[in-house]
Design an enzyme around this catalytic site. Structure first.
Site, PDB file in Angstrom:
ATOM      1  N   SER A 259       0.801  -1.232   0.000  1.00 29.59           N
ATOM      2  CA  SER A 259       0.000   0.000   0.000  1.00 29.59           C
ATOM      3  C   SER A 259       0.821   1.263   0.000  1.00 29.59           C
ATOM      4  O   SER A 259       1.658   1.462   0.882  1.00 29.59           O
ATOM      5  CB  SER A 259      -0.876   0.083   1.259  1.00 29.59           C
ATOM      6  OG  SER A 259      -1.597  -1.074   1.472  1.00 29.59           O
TER       7      SER A 259
ATOM      8  N   GLU B 214     -10.327  -9.194   0.330  1.00 25.55           N
ATOM      9  CA  GLU B 214     -11.010  -8.990  -0.951  1.00 25.55           C
ATOM     10  C   GLU B 214     -11.763 -10.243  -1.382  1.00 25.55           C
ATOM     11  O   GLU B 214     -12.482 -10.229  -2.380  1.00 25.55           O
ATOM     12  CB  GLU B 214      -9.989  -8.624  -2.035  1.00 25.55           C
ATOM     13  CG  GLU B 214      -9.301  -7.291  -1.791  1.00 25.55           C
ATOM     14  CD  GLU B 214      -8.186  -7.059  -2.790  1.00 25.55           C
ATOM     15  OE1 GLU B 214      -8.495  -6.654  -3.928  1.00 25.55           O
ATOM     16  OE2 GLU B 214      -7.015  -7.297  -2.455  1.00 25.55           O
TER      17      GLU B 214
ATOM     18  N   ALA C 283       2.334  -1.715   4.455  1.00 28.91           N
ATOM     19  CA  ALA C 283       1.969  -0.632   5.361  1.00 28.91           C
ATOM     20  C   ALA C 283       1.388  -1.309   6.595  1.00 28.91           C
ATOM     21  O   ALA C 283       0.613  -2.251   6.459  1.00 28.91           O
ATOM     22  CB  ALA C 283       0.939   0.265   4.709  1.00 28.91           C
TER      23      ALA C 283
ATOM     24  N   SER D  49      -1.486  -8.249   5.413  1.00 28.54           N
ATOM     25  CA  SER D  49      -0.810  -8.920   4.301  1.00 28.54           C
ATOM     26  C   SER D  49       0.430  -9.643   4.822  1.00 28.54           C
ATOM     27  O   SER D  49       0.572  -9.865   6.026  1.00 28.54           O
ATOM     28  CB  SER D  49      -0.399  -7.887   3.244  1.00 28.54           C
ATOM     29  OG  SER D  49       0.628  -7.066   3.749  1.00 28.54           O
TER      30      SER D  49
ATOM     31  N   HIS E  76      -8.067   4.918   5.686  1.00 29.82           N
ATOM     32  CA  HIS E  76      -7.235   4.319   4.643  1.00 29.82           C
ATOM     33  C   HIS E  76      -6.426   5.418   3.950  1.00 29.82           C
ATOM     34  O   HIS E  76      -5.268   5.214   3.585  1.00 29.82           O
ATOM     35  CB  HIS E  76      -8.121   3.563   3.647  1.00 29.82           C
ATOM     36  CG  HIS E  76      -7.348   2.804   2.607  1.00 29.82           C
ATOM     37  ND1 HIS E  76      -6.391   1.855   2.930  1.00 29.82           N
ATOM     38  CD2 HIS E  76      -7.374   2.847   1.250  1.00 29.82           C
ATOM     39  CE1 HIS E  76      -5.877   1.359   1.821  1.00 29.82           C
ATOM     40  NE2 HIS E  76      -6.455   1.948   0.789  1.00 29.82           N
TER      41      HIS E  76
END
Ligand code: HPA
Length: 283
Positions: free
Chosen positions: A32, A88, A115, A214, A249
């Site tokens: 990100s 997602e 991030a 992630s 975000h």
């Protein structure tokens, strides 16, 4: 097609488009807001993920979706610019397909960036953190299901998932460049909701210094294949359970964008070091 065939098909297509992956090629996953790091790569050729069969394509703002081949300070690199996430709706296996395709093509050293929120109260937003270890809180694994013996063993060792020699190298390069860099444990959560104060306290007490959505899936897939791993988190916000702040975000992307310059500087310095591609450690 079984999963191994999908991975090898993607890997073959990448080699058809870009040529054989040279020895010493660095694999890079850019998370990100870290797209600007990709601009450091010279002589770039890009392949959109949509053109690589089997590659999952992300729709999240701030996440690009292409593979960039080029050179970073003289070292050949293959950079995955943008990734997909469990939140997602992608499976752990799908999320890891790009990393597996690079590894199957011959990449032996992988730098994963992301991030993350700082959980360690001594860490500040805007700084970088080297990942020394991780905690998988997703309840998922890319290795679920029948083991693909052609990729790696059924029960891969995780006693030293993140290469200590690469952490040491990154620390010394950061010190030389005057870049403040922390070290710590990264916990991956499924997201997409951010943490409550109680969750933040729980993850901190568990031993995590930074939290994100992630990286751990990719790390497991990469270690399964015996890659040497380095992880760098950009700490975009600070989460302290007793005085939680709202996080957006947009703020995460803005802070990552601000730290991207330092991230790029550090990656360029690392790429120039011959030790970066020593024999992969299956320690
Ligand atoms: N929590 C989870 N994921 C994140 C955060 C956070 O605070 N910041 C950036 N990614």
């Amino acid at each position: 097609m079984d999963h191994f065939n999908i991975v090898s098909h993607a890997s073959r297509l990448i080699r058809e488009k870009l040529g054989k992956i040279q020895a010493g090629t660095l694999g890079l996953v850019l998370g990100s807001g870290l797209g600007p790091v990709a601009e450091s790569i010279t002589g770039a050729t890009d392949i959109p993920y949509a053109d690589i069969p089997g590659f999952p394509a992300s729709a999240v703002a701030g996440h690009a979706g292409f593979l960039r081949s080029g050179t970073l300070c003289g070292r050949p690199v293959l950079a995955l610019c943008g990734r997909t996430h469990l939140y997602e709706g992608f499976s752990a296996r799908d999320v890891c397909l790009p990393v597996r395709a690079l590894a199957l093509g011959g990449v032996r050293t992988l730098v994963i960036t992301n991030a993350a929120g700082a959980l360690n109260p001594l860490f500040e937003a805007g700084s970088l953190m080297l990942i020394t270890d991780h905690i998988n809180m997703t309840g998922q694994s890319p290795l679920t299901g029948q083991n693909i013996d052609a990729l790696g063993p059924r029960f891969p060792d995780m006693s030293q998932a993140w290469c200590p020699a690469l952490v040491a190298l990154a620390r010394s390069e950061a010190a030389r460049l005057g870049i403040l860099i922390e070290r710590g444990v990264y916990v991956q959560v499924p997201g997409p909701s951010l943490e409550t104060p109680a969750e933040t306290r729980a993850y901190r007490q568990m031993g995590a210094d930074a939290i994100g959505m992630s990286t751990v899936m990719e790390a497991i897939a990469a270690r399964h294949m015996g890659l040497r791993l380095l992880g760098i988190s950009c700490l975009t916000n600070k989460n302290t359970p007793d005085c939680m702040r709202e996080i957006s975000h947009e703020e995460v992307l803005r802070t990552a964008g601000q730290a991207a310059g330092q991230m790029a500087e550090l990656l360029r310095a690392l790429a120039a070091r011959p030790e970066l591609d020593m024999e992969p450690g299956r320690e």
